[in-house]
Enzyme design. Sequence first.
Site, PDB file in Angstrom:
ATOM      1  N   PRO A  59       0.834  -1.204   0.000  1.00  0.00           N
ATOM      2  CA  PRO A  59       0.000   0.000   0.000  1.00  0.00           C
ATOM      3  C   PRO A  59       0.866   1.249   0.000  1.00  0.00           C
ATOM      4  O   PRO A  59       1.928   1.287   0.609  1.00  0.00           O
ATOM      5  CB  PRO A  59      -0.795  -0.095   1.303  1.00  0.00           C
ATOM      6  CG  PRO A  59      -0.584  -1.460   1.829  1.00  0.00           C
ATOM      7  CD  PRO A  59       0.668  -1.983   1.225  1.00  0.00           C
ATOM      8  N   CYS A  62      -0.024   9.324  -0.477  1.00  0.00           N
ATOM      9  CA  CYS A  62       0.726  10.501  -0.910  1.00  0.00           C
ATOM     10  C   CYS A  62       0.049  11.753  -0.365  1.00  0.00           C
ATOM     11  O   CYS A  62      -1.181  11.836  -0.348  1.00  0.00           O
ATOM     12  CB  CYS A  62       0.746  10.542  -2.435  1.00  0.00           C
ATOM     13  SG  CYS A  62       1.528  11.987  -3.133  1.00  0.00           S
ATOM     14  N   HIS A 104       8.506   6.648  -6.091  1.00  0.00           N
ATOM     15  CA  HIS A 104       7.334   7.511  -5.892  1.00  0.00           C
ATOM     16  C   HIS A 104       7.701   8.970  -6.194  1.00  0.00           C
ATOM     17  O   HIS A 104       6.989   9.667  -6.933  1.00  0.00           O
ATOM     18  CB  HIS A 104       6.857   7.348  -4.444  1.00  0.00           C
ATOM     19  CG  HIS A 104       5.694   8.180  -4.054  1.00  0.00           C
ATOM     20  ND1 HIS A 104       4.457   7.659  -3.775  1.00  0.00           N
ATOM     21  CD2 HIS A 104       5.560   9.529  -3.881  1.00  0.00           C
ATOM     22  CE1 HIS A 104       3.620   8.636  -3.457  1.00  0.00           C
ATOM     23  NE2 HIS A 104       4.278   9.784  -3.504  1.00  0.00           N
ATOM     24  N   GLU A 105       8.830   9.406  -5.641  1.00  0.00           N
ATOM     25  CA  GLU A 105       9.235  10.811  -5.825  1.00  0.00           C
ATOM     26  C   GLU A 105       9.720  11.076  -7.244  1.00  0.00           C
ATOM     27  O   GLU A 105       9.502  12.159  -7.786  1.00  0.00           O
ATOM     28  CB  GLU A 105      10.295  11.197  -4.785  1.00  0.00           C
ATOM     29  CG  GLU A 105       9.820  11.093  -3.339  1.00  0.00           C
ATOM     30  CD  GLU A 105       8.573  11.924  -3.037  1.00  0.00           C
ATOM     31  OE1 GLU A 105       8.368  12.972  -3.676  1.00  0.00           O
ATOM     32  OE2 GLU A 105       7.787  11.522  -2.161  1.00  0.00           O
ATOM     33  N   HIS A 108       6.818  11.800  -9.274  1.00  0.00           N
ATOM     34  CA  HIS A 108       6.353  13.185  -9.119  1.00  0.00           C
ATOM     35  C   HIS A 108       7.091  14.127 -10.072  1.00  0.00           C
ATOM     36  O   HIS A 108       6.484  15.030 -10.639  1.00  0.00           O
ATOM     37  CB  HIS A 108       6.555  13.675  -7.681  1.00  0.00           C
ATOM     38  CG  HIS A 108       5.477  13.236  -6.725  1.00  0.00           C
ATOM     39  ND1 HIS A 108       4.146  13.430  -6.969  1.00  0.00           N
ATOM     40  CD2 HIS A 108       5.551  12.620  -5.525  1.00  0.00           C
ATOM     41  CE1 HIS A 108       3.440  12.938  -5.950  1.00  0.00           C
ATOM     42  NE2 HIS A 108       4.264  12.438  -5.065  1.00  0.00           N
TER      43      HIS A 108
HETATM   44 ZN   LIG Z   1       3.677  11.724  -3.288  1.00  0.00          ZN
END
Ligand SMILES: [Zn+2]
Length: 145
Positions: A59, A62, A104-105, A108
Amino acid sequence: MSLLTLQKSNRILALEFSPRRKEEFSPEVYSARGMSTLPYTIIINPQMEILDYKKVVFPESCESVRGFSALVPRYEAVKLTGIDNKGESVVMQSRGWIARIIQHEMDHLEGKLFVDSMDPKSFQNDAWHRINVHQGRIQLQFYKK
Ligand SMILES: [Zn+2]
């Protein structure tokens, strides 16, 4: 002249997974997800290389999609190269949760959120999940601690 002044535009990653975060997870979850701490780290103009193509599903949430989470597959290990906040070249190899945070970053920086790579069937409102787990016997707070 520093390496940074040679760039027309810079991309910056700010990463951290503080020891305080350990309190949010049971020891079993912390271990199963391969979590470890990462001090506040700045990487400028990061380049990511996948070191282990095995995908791990956990899981993820954000602050840009606050209150929701979903299962997101991520590569097990990645290598990040770039420039640190002192203008020095840096190479960082990471596995587990830190590798997940990096991916994840990096997403972005490409304008992507976890919802772009999640298992859509697992997308959930975390408040409703908490209510269901406690069979409605919970008071939700609508402010940040
Ligand atoms: Zn995030």
